[in-house]
Write a protein that holds these residues in place. Structure first.
Motif, PDB file in Angstrom:
ATOM      1  N   PHE A  11     -33.596  59.078  60.658  1.00  0.00           N
ATOM      2  CA  PHE A  11     -32.327  58.408  60.548  1.00  0.00           C
ATOM      3  C   PHE A  11     -33.236  56.473  60.101  1.00  0.00           C
ATOM      4  CE2 PHE A  11     -29.491  62.031  60.264  1.00  0.00           C
ATOM      5  CZ  PHE A  11     -29.074  61.528  59.267  1.00  0.00           C
ATOM      6  N   VAL A  12     -33.789  56.423  61.295  1.00  0.00           N
ATOM      7  CA  VAL A  12     -34.962  55.267  61.217  1.00  0.00           C
ATOM      8  C   VAL A  12     -35.752  54.951  60.523  1.00  0.00           C
ATOM      9  CG1 VAL A  12     -36.502  54.150  62.983  1.00  0.00           C
ATOM     10  CG2 VAL A  12     -34.379  55.197  64.079  1.00  0.00           C
ATOM     11  N   VAL A  13     -36.933  55.829  59.846  1.00  0.00           N
ATOM     12  CA  VAL A  13     -37.371  55.590  58.541  1.00  0.00           C
ATOM     13  C   VAL A  13     -36.409  54.772  57.493  1.00  0.00           C
ATOM     14  CG1 VAL A  13     -39.193  56.300  56.742  1.00  0.00           C
ATOM     15  CG2 VAL A  13     -38.745  57.265  59.389  1.00  0.00           C
ATOM     16  N   LEU A  14     -35.059  56.137  57.239  1.00  0.00           N
ATOM     17  CA  LEU A  14     -34.625  55.258  56.335  1.00  0.00           C
ATOM     18  C   LEU A  14     -33.710  54.165  56.729  1.00  0.00           C
ATOM     19  CD1 LEU A  14     -33.407  59.286  55.080  1.00  0.00           C
ATOM     20  CD2 LEU A  14     -34.727  58.467  54.499  1.00  0.00           C
ATOM     21  N   ALA A  15     -33.437  54.011  57.596  1.00  0.00           N
ATOM     22  CA  ALA A  15     -32.500  52.967  57.484  1.00  0.00           C
ATOM     23  C   ALA A  15     -33.762  51.746  57.748  1.00  0.00           C
ATOM     24  CB  ALA A  15     -32.054  52.868  59.060  1.00  0.00           C
ATOM     25  N   LEU A  16     -34.999  51.467  57.653  1.00  0.00           N
ATOM     26  CA  LEU A  16     -35.919  50.964  57.245  1.00  0.00           C
ATOM     27  C   LEU A  16     -36.147  50.371  56.147  1.00  0.00           C
ATOM     28  CD1 LEU A  16     -38.115  51.479  60.548  1.00  0.00           C
ATOM     29  CD2 LEU A  16     -36.681  49.805  60.174  1.00  0.00           C
ATOM     30  N   ALA A  17     -35.689  51.896  55.447  1.00  0.00           N
ATOM     31  CA  ALA A  17     -36.355  50.898  54.386  1.00  0.00           C
ATOM     32  C   ALA A  17     -34.829  50.480  53.635  1.00  0.00           C
ATOM     33  CB  ALA A  17     -36.344  52.855  53.384  1.00  0.00           C
ATOM     34  N   TRP A  18     -34.024  51.279  54.460  1.00  0.00           N
ATOM     35  CA  TRP A  18     -32.737  50.156  53.558  1.00  0.00           C
ATOM     36  C   TRP A  18     -31.996  49.025  53.500  1.00  0.00           C
ATOM     37  CZ3 TRP A  18     -28.137  48.430  55.520  1.00  0.00           C
ATOM     38  CH2 TRP A  18     -26.752  48.137  54.690  1.00  0.00           C
ATOM     39  N   VAL A  19     -32.778  48.546  55.408  1.00  0.00           N
ATOM     40  CA  VAL A  19     -32.987  47.139  55.369  1.00  0.00           C
ATOM     41  C   VAL A  19     -33.909  45.764  53.917  1.00  0.00           C
ATOM     42  CG1 VAL A  19     -33.502  45.308  57.058  1.00  0.00           C
ATOM     43  CG2 VAL A  19     -32.259  47.605  57.618  1.00  0.00           C
ATOM     44  N   ALA A  20     -34.852  46.436  54.086  1.00  0.00           N
ATOM     45  CA  ALA A  20     -35.850  45.958  53.085  1.00  0.00           C
ATOM     46  C   ALA A  20     -35.439  46.504  51.396  1.00  0.00           C
ATOM     47  CB  ALA A  20     -37.148  46.595  53.231  1.00  0.00           C
ATOM     48  N   SER A  21     -34.141  47.104  50.898  1.00  0.00           N
ATOM     49  CA  SER A  21     -33.666  47.509  49.889  1.00  0.00           C
ATOM     50  C   SER A  21     -33.298  46.307  48.882  1.00  0.00           C
ATOM     51  CB  SER A  21     -32.419  48.387  49.678  1.00  0.00           C
ATOM     52  OG  SER A  21     -31.893  48.674  47.893  1.00  0.00           O
ATOM     53  N   ASN A  22     -33.524  46.062  47.668  1.00  0.00           N
ATOM     54  CA  ASN A  22     -33.530  44.566  46.378  1.00  0.00           C
ATOM     55  C   ASN A  22     -31.998  45.136  46.086  1.00  0.00           C
ATOM     56  OD1 ASN A  22     -36.006  44.161  46.395  1.00  0.00           O
ATOM     57  ND2 ASN A  22     -37.046  45.388  44.397  1.00  0.00           N
ATOM     58  N   ASP A  23     -31.183  46.397  46.287  1.00  0.00           N
ATOM     59  CA  ASP A  23     -30.334  46.284  45.633  1.00  0.00           C
ATOM     60  C   ASP A  23     -29.285  48.210  46.127  1.00  0.00           C
ATOM     61  OD1 ASP A  23     -27.722  46.546  44.275  1.00  0.00           O
ATOM     62  OD2 ASP A  23     -28.775  46.933  42.300  1.00  0.00           O
ATOM     63  N   LYS A  24     -28.854  47.421  47.213  1.00  0.00           N
ATOM     64  CA  LYS A  24     -28.558  48.533  48.387  1.00  0.00           C
ATOM     65  C   LYS A  24     -26.846  49.443  47.929  1.00  0.00           C
ATOM     66  CE  LYS A  24     -29.385  46.158  52.875  1.00  0.00           C
ATOM     67  NZ  LYS A  24     -30.350  45.351  52.375  1.00  0.00           N
ATOM     68  N   LYS A  25     -26.666  48.317  46.959  1.00  0.00           N
ATOM     69  CA  LYS A  25     -25.115  49.075  46.095  1.00  0.00           C
ATOM     70  C   LYS A  25     -25.574  49.917  44.897  1.00  0.00           C
ATOM     71  CE  LYS A  25     -22.161  45.220  46.891  1.00  0.00           C
ATOM     72  NZ  LYS A  25     -21.599  44.141  45.778  1.00  0.00           N
ATOM     73  N   HIS A  26     -27.317  50.344  44.560  1.00  0.00           N
ATOM     74  CA  HIS A  26     -27.505  51.313  43.604  1.00  0.00           C
ATOM     75  C   HIS A  26     -28.295  51.892  43.876  1.00  0.00           C
ATOM     76  CE1 HIS A  26     -25.750  47.725  41.007  1.00  0.00           C
ATOM     77  NE2 HIS A  26     -25.531  48.717  40.365  1.00  0.00           N
ATOM     78  N   ILE A  27     -28.787  52.104  45.101  1.00  0.00           N
ATOM     79  CA  ILE A  27     -29.221  53.629  45.623  1.00  0.00           C
ATOM     80  C   ILE A  27     -28.775  54.997  45.288  1.00  0.00           C
ATOM     81  CG2 ILE A  27     -30.894  54.297  47.563  1.00  0.00           C
ATOM     82  CD1 ILE A  27     -30.258  51.841  49.369  1.00  0.00           C
ATOM     83  N   LYS A  28     -29.410  55.712  44.411  1.00  0.00           N
ATOM     84  CA  LYS A  28     -29.197  57.182  44.857  1.00  0.00           C
ATOM     85  C   LYS A  28     -29.022  58.283  45.583  1.00  0.00           C
ATOM     86  CE  LYS A  28     -30.668  55.972  39.493  1.00  0.00           C
ATOM     87  NZ  LYS A  28     -31.501  55.996  38.546  1.00  0.00           N
ATOM     88  N   TYR A  29     -29.015  58.170  45.751  1.00  0.00           N
ATOM     89  CA  TYR A  29     -28.279  58.875  47.381  1.00  0.00           C
ATOM     90  C   TYR A  29     -28.822  60.566  47.126  1.00  0.00           C
ATOM     91  CZ  TYR A  29     -27.166  54.809  50.126  1.00  0.00           C
ATOM     92  OH  TYR A  29     -27.214  53.443  50.166  1.00  0.00           O
ATOM     93  N   ARG A  30     -28.299  60.577  45.716  1.00  0.00           N
ATOM     94  CA  ARG A  30     -28.219  62.285  45.822  1.00  0.00           C
ATOM     95  C   ARG A  30     -29.757  62.939  45.685  1.00  0.00           C
ATOM     96  NH1 ARG A  30     -25.221  65.854  40.823  1.00  0.00           N
ATOM     97  NH2 ARG A  30     -26.010  67.822  41.696  1.00  0.00           N
ATOM     98  N   PRO A  31     -30.735  61.868  44.446  1.00  0.00           N
ATOM     99  CA  PRO A  31     -32.097  62.378  44.258  1.00  0.00           C
ATOM    100  C   PRO A  31     -32.293  62.323  45.733  1.00  0.00           C
ATOM    101  CG  PRO A  31     -31.377  60.995  42.171  1.00  0.00           C
ATOM    102  CD  PRO A  31     -30.293  60.807  43.833  1.00  0.00           C
ATOM    103  N   VAL A  32     -32.145  60.941  46.144  1.00  0.00           N
ATOM    104  CA  VAL A  32     -33.267  61.178  47.884  1.00  0.00           C
ATOM    105  C   VAL A  32     -33.085  62.057  48.767  1.00  0.00           C
ATOM    106  CG1 VAL A  32     -33.183  59.706  49.639  1.00  0.00           C
ATOM    107  CG2 VAL A  32     -33.582  58.745  47.842  1.00  0.00           C
ATOM    108  N   LEU A  33     -31.633  62.715  48.678  1.00  0.00           N
ATOM    109  CA  LEU A  33     -31.226  63.662  49.700  1.00  0.00           C
ATOM    110  C   LEU A  33     -32.124  64.936  49.063  1.00  0.00           C
ATOM    111  CD1 LEU A  33     -29.936  64.794  52.242  1.00  0.00           C
ATOM    112  CD2 LEU A  33     -27.683  65.480  50.095  1.00  0.00           C
ATOM    113  N   MET A  34     -31.981  65.235  47.465  1.00  0.00           N
ATOM    114  CA  MET A  34     -32.752  66.540  47.301  1.00  0.00           C
ATOM    115  C   MET A  34     -34.219  66.542  47.774  1.00  0.00           C
ATOM    116  SD  MET A  34     -32.953  67.723  43.183  1.00  0.00           S
ATOM    117  CE  MET A  34     -31.091  67.655  43.092  1.00  0.00           C
ATOM    118  N   MET A  35     -34.707  65.033  48.065  1.00  0.00           N
ATOM    119  CA  MET A  35     -36.607  64.733  47.762  1.00  0.00           C
ATOM    120  C   MET A  35     -36.697  65.167  49.027  1.00  0.00           C
ATOM    121  SD  MET A  35     -37.856  62.465  45.125  1.00  0.00           S
ATOM    122  CE  MET A  35     -36.382  61.014  45.447  1.00  0.00           C
TER     123      MET A  35
END
Length: 393
Positions: A11-35
């Motif tokens: 969760f820390v790794v994913l949170a660190l990526a989320w903090v640096a996101s260019n567009d947090k509203k349009h993150i596609k969580y389903r493909p991320v979870l699948m991968m």
């Protein structure tokens, strides 16, 4: 407890990526979870099953035979040094790259690798929610290398927006070139090399999907691969042999420079504050190593090896790891080893931006501008892979 720490680390790794996101509203969580699930599935198969052990054993055997063939050529030129049982890194580890590069050239010339890259990329594009170009680039980076891959898509570089350029460059930095995989296997266990390559392939898409989310329009989802100029077989072979030798020389030169600089900086740090530069990095990065699953009593030493890779390159870190000075547990060895198998280091920023700039000056400048963010994302890919392996082993 190890599972709790590993899940927190995930969760820390994913949170660190989320903090640096260019567009947090349009993150596609389903493909991320699948991968992420696929990372665990492939990691478990490769490291914890008979089928995975059989596959890796055969891959290792195959590379062993190739390296033996490479040794015939090396022995012919440097026979006296080898016959005296004088091990040298350049001769034993780097020069076989020449033969592996030649083999890649043959497979390219016979259209075997382009076929594999194309169809594996198409399958990946259905999973990751990205375009065909991004998926092709990720697979091609593993085969061709982080610089050469951009030549194959140079027709499209001028028309790519900055966010798609980021994903292409992130994939190139998160993977390793097949031409030097054999060299890695001489320093760390083959199962960790293979596992890291597979997991990093998905990890690059996971982190890019969070840091740099976007949707490719159907009309823009076009893949135009630049065909290599027509050459005779032996003309091609000579070119790839020379390219392999250049890679060996470049890596050798970088190792001389980085190892010498680190030795000097270690001496300065020891003289001033009483501990070496690498030990200092170990203290700084030890919390991250702990969250990846490294036991706390080994975290500082493990983190020093990981940080060495970040500030120099993976070869320097692998040499340090394989020196036998650390006596890591099997779990720590697995985590550190998979972390090292990528091009995520400061020097790669210059290599990738230079490669792109050689093809398109404007896009090269764009890559240089987001270079630090590129390294940040590629490092998170390595941390994610190491964390997943820490939960599996």
């Amino acid at each position: 407890m190890k599972y709790i720490i590993g899940i927190v680390g995930l969760f820390v790794v994913l949170a660190l990526a989320w903090v640096a996101s260019n567009d947090k509203k349009h993150i596609k969580y389903r493909p991320v979870l699948m991968m992420i699930i696929l990372q665990f599935v492939f990691g478990f198969i490769l490291l914890n099953t008979d089928a995975g052990n059989f596959l890796i054993a055969n891959i290792a055997t195959g590379f062993g035979l190739l390296l033996k063939c490479a040794g015939e050529g090396v022995n012919f030129v440097f026979g006296n040094m080898v016959n005296d049982n004088k091990y040298t890194f350049f001769i034993s580890v780097l020069l076989p790259i020449v033969f592996i590069s030649a083999l890649i050239g043959i497979l390219q010339h016979w259209k075997i690798l382009p076929f594999i890259i194309k169809y594996v990329g198409l399958v990946l594009s259905k999973i990751n929610g990205m375009g065909q170009l991004e998926s092709y680039n990720a697979v091609a980076s593993v085969i061709l290398g982080q610089s050469e891959v951009f030549i194959s898509v140079k027709k499209q570089l001028a028309f790519l927006p900055d966010h798609r350029m980021y994903t292409l460059c992130a994939s190139a930095m998160s993977t390793v070139s097949m031409s030097i995989v054999g060299a890695y296997m001489l320093m760390i266990k083959p199962e960790y090399v293979v596992t890291a390559i597979v997991l990093n392939l998905f990890g690059g898409f996971i982190i890019s999907s969070i840091i740099n989310p976007y949707t490719v329009k159907p009309e823009d989802d076009v893949l135009e691969v630049q065909l290599e100029k027509k050459q005779s077989f032996f003309e091609m072979l000579g070119e790839y042999i020379m390219d392999g030798f250049k890679v060996a020389m470049i890596v050798g030169a970088m190792l001389i420079g980085f190892v010498a600089l680190i030795a000097m900086i270690n001496g300065i740090f020891t003289w001033i504050i009483g501990i070496s530069f690498q030990d200092t990095l170990g203290y700084i990065f030890s919390p991250f190593a702990f969250l990846m699953g490294v036991p706390w009593d080994e975290a500082i030493k493990a983190a020093s090896v990981m940080a060495t890779k970040l500030v120099s390159n993976e070869f320097v870190a692998m040499m340090s790891l394989s020196s036998g000075d650390f006596n890591f547990s099997d779990k720590t060895l697995a985590i550190v080893s998979v972390f090292l198998v990528s091009f995520a280091n400061f020097s790669s920023i210059g290599i990738i931006s230079g490669a792109v700039k050689g093809l398109n000056a404007e896009k090269g400048n764009v890559v240089a501008r987001f270079g630090l963010k590129l390294l940040y994302g590629a490092t998170l890919v390595s941390v994610l892979t190491a964390t997943v392996v820490g939960l599996i082993v």
